[in-house]
Design a protein around this motif. Structure first.
Motif, PDB file in Angstrom:
ATOM      1  N   ALA A  17       0.251   6.354  -0.504  1.00  0.00           N
ATOM      2  CA  ALA A  17      -0.399   5.995  -1.763  1.00  0.00           C
ATOM      3  C   ALA A  17      -1.449   4.907  -1.575  1.00  0.00           C
ATOM      4  O   ALA A  17      -2.426   4.853  -2.323  1.00  0.00           O
ATOM      5  CB  ALA A  17       0.649   5.536  -2.782  1.00  0.00           C
ATOM      6  N   LEU A  18      -1.283   4.046  -0.591  1.00  0.00           N
ATOM      7  CA  LEU A  18      -2.272   3.005  -0.310  1.00  0.00           C
ATOM      8  C   LEU A  18      -3.431   3.543   0.536  1.00  0.00           C
ATOM      9  O   LEU A  18      -4.587   3.158   0.342  1.00  0.00           O
ATOM     10  CB  LEU A  18      -1.619   1.831   0.424  1.00  0.00           C
ATOM     11  N   MET A  19      -3.116   4.412   1.474  1.00  0.00           N
ATOM     12  CA  MET A  19      -4.144   4.901   2.404  1.00  0.00           C
ATOM     13  C   MET A  19      -5.117   5.864   1.733  1.00  0.00           C
ATOM     14  O   MET A  19      -6.323   5.818   2.006  1.00  0.00           O
ATOM     15  CB  MET A  19      -3.471   5.573   3.603  1.00  0.00           C
ATOM     16  N   GLN A  20      -4.631   6.721   0.857  1.00  0.00           N
ATOM     17  CA  GLN A  20      -5.515   7.719   0.250  1.00  0.00           C
ATOM     18  C   GLN A  20      -6.699   7.089  -0.483  1.00  0.00           C
ATOM     19  O   GLN A  20      -7.838   7.471  -0.244  1.00  0.00           O
ATOM     20  CB  GLN A  20      -4.728   8.648  -0.665  1.00  0.00           C
ATOM     21  N   PRO A  21      -6.496   6.106  -1.391  1.00  0.00           N
ATOM     22  CA  PRO A  21      -7.675   5.528  -2.046  1.00  0.00           C
ATOM     23  C   PRO A  21      -8.549   4.723  -1.083  1.00  0.00           C
ATOM     24  O   PRO A  21      -9.743   4.564  -1.315  1.00  0.00           O
ATOM     25  CB  PRO A  21      -7.094   4.636  -3.150  1.00  0.00           C
ATOM     26  N   SER A  22      -7.964   4.246  -0.002  1.00  0.00           N
ATOM     27  CA  SER A  22      -8.765   3.554   1.001  1.00  0.00           C
ATOM     28  C   SER A  22      -9.756   4.524   1.646  1.00  0.00           C
ATOM     29  O   SER A  22     -10.922   4.213   1.823  1.00  0.00           O
ATOM     30  CB  SER A  22      -7.857   2.938   2.063  1.00  0.00           C
ATOM     31  N   VAL A  82      -0.737  -5.283   8.365  1.00  0.00           N
ATOM     32  CA  VAL A  82      -0.239  -6.597   8.793  1.00  0.00           C
ATOM     33  C   VAL A  82       0.936  -6.317   9.725  1.00  0.00           C
ATOM     34  O   VAL A  82       1.932  -5.727   9.307  1.00  0.00           O
ATOM     35  CB  VAL A  82       0.199  -7.438   7.573  1.00  0.00           C
ATOM     36  N   VAL A  83       0.810  -6.731  10.962  1.00  0.00           N
ATOM     37  CA  VAL A  83       1.823  -6.426  11.968  1.00  0.00           C
ATOM     38  C   VAL A  83       2.699  -7.658  12.182  1.00  0.00           C
ATOM     39  O   VAL A  83       2.195  -8.730  12.544  1.00  0.00           O
ATOM     40  CB  VAL A  83       1.170  -5.971  13.291  1.00  0.00           C
ATOM     41  N   VAL A  84       4.008  -7.500  11.939  1.00  0.00           N
ATOM     42  CA  VAL A  84       4.949  -8.607  12.111  1.00  0.00           C
ATOM     43  C   VAL A  84       6.024  -8.295  13.149  1.00  0.00           C
ATOM     44  O   VAL A  84       6.856  -9.144  13.436  1.00  0.00           O
ATOM     45  CB  VAL A  84       5.617  -9.010  10.769  1.00  0.00           C
ATOM     46  N   GLY A  85       6.015  -7.096  13.674  1.00  0.00           N
ATOM     47  CA  GLY A  85       7.015  -6.720  14.676  1.00  0.00           C
ATOM     48  C   GLY A  85       6.393  -5.819  15.719  1.00  0.00           C
ATOM     49  O   GLY A  85       5.227  -5.422  15.613  1.00  0.00           O
ATOM     50  N   VAL A 102       1.351  -5.306  -1.880  1.00  0.00           N
ATOM     51  CA  VAL A 102       1.952  -5.453  -0.556  1.00  0.00           C
ATOM     52  C   VAL A 102       3.164  -4.530  -0.446  1.00  0.00           C
ATOM     53  O   VAL A 102       4.104  -4.622  -1.228  1.00  0.00           O
ATOM     54  CB  VAL A 102       2.389  -6.913  -0.295  1.00  0.00           C
ATOM     55  N   SER A 103       3.135  -3.656   0.547  1.00  0.00           N
ATOM     56  CA  SER A 103       4.251  -2.766   0.851  1.00  0.00           C
ATOM     57  C   SER A 103       4.951  -3.304   2.095  1.00  0.00           C
ATOM     58  O   SER A 103       4.300  -3.800   3.018  1.00  0.00           O
ATOM     59  CB  SER A 103       3.727  -1.356   1.110  1.00  0.00           C
ATOM     60  N   TYR A 104       6.286  -3.177   2.130  1.00  0.00           N
ATOM     61  CA  TYR A 104       7.058  -3.738   3.242  1.00  0.00           C
ATOM     62  C   TYR A 104       8.442  -3.110   3.266  1.00  0.00           C
ATOM     63  O   TYR A 104       8.876  -2.498   2.304  1.00  0.00           O
ATOM     64  CB  TYR A 104       7.184  -5.262   3.078  1.00  0.00           C
ATOM     65  N   GLY A 105       9.142  -3.308   4.366  1.00  0.00           N
ATOM     66  CA  GLY A 105      10.528  -2.870   4.483  1.00  0.00           C
ATOM     67  C   GLY A 105      11.477  -3.951   3.989  1.00  0.00           C
ATOM     68  O   GLY A 105      11.159  -5.140   4.022  1.00  0.00           O
ATOM     69  N   ARG A 106      12.653  -3.556   3.538  1.00  0.00           N
ATOM     70  CA  ARG A 106      13.648  -4.482   2.954  1.00  0.00           C
ATOM     71  C   ARG A 106      13.943  -5.688   3.833  1.00  0.00           C
ATOM     72  O   ARG A 106      14.101  -6.796   3.352  1.00  0.00           O
ATOM     73  CB  ARG A 106      14.971  -3.750   2.700  1.00  0.00           C
ATOM     74  N   GLU A 107      14.075  -5.482   5.136  1.00  0.00           N
ATOM     75  CA  GLU A 107      14.429  -6.585   6.042  1.00  0.00           C
ATOM     76  C   GLU A 107      13.317  -7.625   6.134  1.00  0.00           C
ATOM     77  O   GLU A 107      13.556  -8.733   6.614  1.00  0.00           O
ATOM     78  CB  GLU A 107      14.787  -6.053   7.426  1.00  0.00           C
ATOM     79  N   LEU A 156      -0.046  -3.369   4.033  1.00  0.00           N
ATOM     80  CA  LEU A 156       1.269  -2.891   4.437  1.00  0.00           C
ATOM     81  C   LEU A 156       1.753  -3.717   5.613  1.00  0.00           C
ATOM     82  O   LEU A 156       1.025  -3.895   6.587  1.00  0.00           O
ATOM     83  CB  LEU A 156       1.239  -1.413   4.810  1.00  0.00           C
ATOM     84  N   VAL A 157       2.954  -4.263   5.489  1.00  0.00           N
ATOM     85  CA  VAL A 157       3.575  -5.051   6.543  1.00  0.00           C
ATOM     86  C   VAL A 157       4.288  -4.084   7.481  1.00  0.00           C
ATOM     87  O   VAL A 157       5.268  -3.442   7.095  1.00  0.00           O
ATOM     88  CB  VAL A 157       4.557  -6.086   5.948  1.00  0.00           C
ATOM     89  N   PHE A 158       3.759  -3.977   8.688  1.00  0.00           N
ATOM     90  CA  PHE A 158       4.333  -3.060   9.685  1.00  0.00           C
ATOM     91  C   PHE A 158       5.337  -3.805  10.557  1.00  0.00           C
ATOM     92  O   PHE A 158       5.002  -4.797  11.204  1.00  0.00           O
ATOM     93  CB  PHE A 158       3.227  -2.467  10.562  1.00  0.00           C
TER      94      PHE A 158
END
Length: 191
Positions: A127-132, A142-145, A56-61, A109-111
């Motif tokens: 790095a996540l999209m390329q192997p996909s 995953v959209v949270v905002g 899971v990739s995400y921003g600090r906030e 990825l949490v957007f």
């Protein structure tokens, strides 16, 4: 003056041998370069063979949201990795995260506005999209905002968590969405 034909003959043979040798060296180098450029795409890890089911990739906030979300996926039997989980004292962040992404079966990825403005998350996204794209690993946006997904992420169905109050949501929409993601991660590649 007589010409030494033996010396001329040996000199010509040496020149031809040098040219042939150079040609074969050129062919060998071209072959190696061609193999590097056209490496076969590795197959996605077999279900259950990767150390992590998802990175899971995400921003600090969004860290608090991600901790709760990852815990819910973990309760559904998934082995979830994200930077806080894979980091160790004295470790080098870029290496530990890179290894976890490479060893995860799938990516998520949490957007959010924060993640969209993070240079670090942009690197993880790549790095996540390329192997996909290259080997069929599942990538779930995953959209949270309130954000506009980048072009490649927008080609995937996304999990929309906007406006949900988290795990305590009364209508159960949050849990249903987490269940959908867990099912997709477990079932991907089983057909």
């Amino acid at each position: 003056m007589p010409v030494d034909t033996t010396g001329l003959f040996l000199s010509a043979i040496g020149t031809v041998a040098g040219v042939v040798s150079a040609y074969f060296a050129y062919v060998a180098v071209r072959h190696q370069l061609s193999r590097r450029r056209h490496r076969p795409v590795p197959a996605p890890p077999a279900p259950g063979s990767a150390p992590y089911d998802v990175f899971v990739s995400y921003g600090r906030e969004d860290a608090d949201w991600v901790r709760a979300f990852a815990a819910r996926l973990g309760e559904k039997g998934l082995n979830v990795a994200y930077d806080e989980i894979v980091s160790r004292p004295g470790g080098i962040r870029v290496h530990t995260v890179e290894t976890a992404i490479r060893e995860a079966a799938h990516g998520l990825l949490v957007f959010s506005p924060d993640s969209m403005n993070s240079g670090w998350v942009r690197q993880e996204y790549a790095a996540l999209m390329q192997p996909s794209i290259e080997s069929g690993r599942l990538f779930i946006p995953v959209v949270v905002g309130d954000v506009e997904l980048p072009e490649f992420a927008a080609t995937r169905y996304f999990a929309d968590f906007r406006g949900m109050g988290g795990a305590s949501g009364r209508d159960g929409a949050y849990e249903r969405r987490v269940d959908e993601i867990a099912r997709a991660l477990r079932d991907h590649g089983r057909s």
